[in-house]
Write an enzyme that holds these catalytic residues in place. Structure first.
Site, PDB file in Angstrom:
ATOM      1  N   PHE A  19       0.821  -1.210   0.000  1.00  0.00           N
ATOM      2  CA  PHE A  19       0.000   0.000   0.000  1.00  0.00           C
ATOM      3  C   PHE A  19       0.856   1.261   0.000  1.00  0.00           C
ATOM      4  O   PHE A  19       0.603   2.212  -0.745  1.00  0.00           O
ATOM      5  CB  PHE A  19      -0.887   0.058   1.245  1.00  0.00           C
ATOM      6  CG  PHE A  19      -1.986  -0.963   1.309  1.00  0.00           C
ATOM      7  CD1 PHE A  19      -2.277  -1.791   0.247  1.00  0.00           C
ATOM      8  CD2 PHE A  19      -2.742  -1.086   2.468  1.00  0.00           C
ATOM      9  CE1 PHE A  19      -3.294  -2.720   0.321  1.00  0.00           C
ATOM     10  CE2 PHE A  19      -3.762  -2.003   2.560  1.00  0.00           C
ATOM     11  CZ  PHE A  19      -4.038  -2.834   1.488  1.00  0.00           C
ATOM     12  N   TYR A 154      -5.077  -8.769  15.798  1.00  0.00           N
ATOM     13  CA  TYR A 154      -5.006  -7.945  14.583  1.00  0.00           C
ATOM     14  C   TYR A 154      -6.310  -7.177  14.389  1.00  0.00           C
ATOM     15  O   TYR A 154      -6.311  -5.957  14.180  1.00  0.00           O
ATOM     16  CB  TYR A 154      -4.711  -8.803  13.349  1.00  0.00           C
ATOM     17  CG  TYR A 154      -4.781  -7.989  12.077  1.00  0.00           C
ATOM     18  CD1 TYR A 154      -3.814  -7.022  11.807  1.00  0.00           C
ATOM     19  CD2 TYR A 154      -5.831  -8.148  11.169  1.00  0.00           C
ATOM     20  CE1 TYR A 154      -3.893  -6.240  10.660  1.00  0.00           C
ATOM     21  CE2 TYR A 154      -5.912  -7.378  10.026  1.00  0.00           C
ATOM     22  CZ  TYR A 154      -4.936  -6.424   9.775  1.00  0.00           C
ATOM     23  OH  TYR A 154      -5.027  -5.643   8.640  1.00  0.00           O
ATOM     24  N   VAL A 187      -6.620  -8.069   0.020  1.00  0.00           N
ATOM     25  CA  VAL A 187      -5.737  -7.424  -0.956  1.00  0.00           C
ATOM     26  C   VAL A 187      -4.564  -8.331  -1.247  1.00  0.00           C
ATOM     27  O   VAL A 187      -3.907  -8.833  -0.332  1.00  0.00           O
ATOM     28  CB  VAL A 187      -5.216  -6.064  -0.437  1.00  0.00           C
ATOM     29  CG1 VAL A 187      -4.351  -5.388  -1.501  1.00  0.00           C
ATOM     30  CG2 VAL A 187      -6.362  -5.164  -0.030  1.00  0.00           C
TER      31      VAL A 187
END
Length: 256
Positions: A19, A154, A187
């Protein structure tokens, strides 16, 4: 080529890959100067060779409070009026259930996804408020909203990102500073799962096989759109999934 100080400036953490790299390159195409920060300097130097003086590489571990403070103090004068802060640096480690997890993995996720993000925000937000303009973009995750087995800490760190972003909006009312939480789903083409699975290439490949996941460029496009909006528009949060990803039924366990 010398860059005009009138160009907007974006500071992007975790800019060495995934990213962060895609976001940095998109901002550069949009005419920004970019402070690209990451722990690994070599990929940042490669980016600088490609983009020249428009990119300032900074070696930084966002978990290190002294390092963050040093970066803030050592930025060249022409690079200090940051218009967009992208808190992208983050990671996931493991998918074990909570009762089986390695606590050090939990600690590393907390230190990076929460402590690092807040250190960067604390360092650079006051300058935005003083200038009465700016945009903080926090990279969250759909994991902060939708639980799944093995997502324990997470997901909790990304839930923190979502609530922290909302609370920043409350504190920043009337300052002209905007805040957006960008929440990606699945992703591919990043190091995310490779890091999560400790370099297990086969397991990483299986995660994305046939799934048509989002790409880093899709998230960069989302970030660029948020940043392109006029100052009176604030996108509080934006959730982005690949078409192939959706929601599952709630789990019901039954007696044998």
């Amino acid at each position: 080529m010398t860059q005009s100080t009138q160009q907007p400036i974006a500071l992007v953490t975790g800019a060495s890959a995934g990213f962060g790299r895609a976001i940095s390159e998109r901002f550069l195409r949009d005419g920004y100067r970019v402070i690209a920060a990451a722990r690994r300097m070599a990929p940042l130097q490669e980016l600088q060779r490609r983009h020249g003086d428009a990119l300032l590489p900074i070696q930084l571990d966002v978990r290190d409070a002294q390092a963050v403070a040093a970066v803030k103090q050592s930025l060249p004068e022409a690079w200090r009026a940051i218009d967009v802060l992208v808190n992208n640096a983050g990671l996931a480690l493991g998918t074990e259930k909570a009762q089986e997890a390695d606590f050090q993995n939990w600690q590393t996720m907390i230190d990076t996804n929460i402590t690092g993000l807040t250190l960067m925000t604390h360092a650079f937000l006051p300058g935005m408020v003083a200038r009465k303009r700016g945009l903080v973009i926090n990279i969250g995750s759909v994991a902060g909203k939708y639980p799944y087995p093995g997502g324990n800490v997470y997901g909790a760190t990304k839930a923190f990102v979502a609530q922290f972003s909302r609370n920043l909006r409350a504190d920043l009312a009337g300052t002209g500073v905007r805040v957006t939480d960008v929440q990606p789903g699945l992703v591919g083409e990043t190091e995310f799962s490779l890091v999560r699975y400790k370099g297990d290439q086969e397991r990483t490949a299986a995660m994305y096989a046939g799934a048509h996941p989002l790409r880093p460029e899709d998230i960069a496009e989302t970030v660029a759109w948020v940043a392109s909006l006029p100052p009176h528009v604030n996108v509080n949060a934006i959730e982005v999934m690949p078409t192939s990803q959706s929601f599952t039924a709630l789990t019901v366990t039954r007696d044998e």
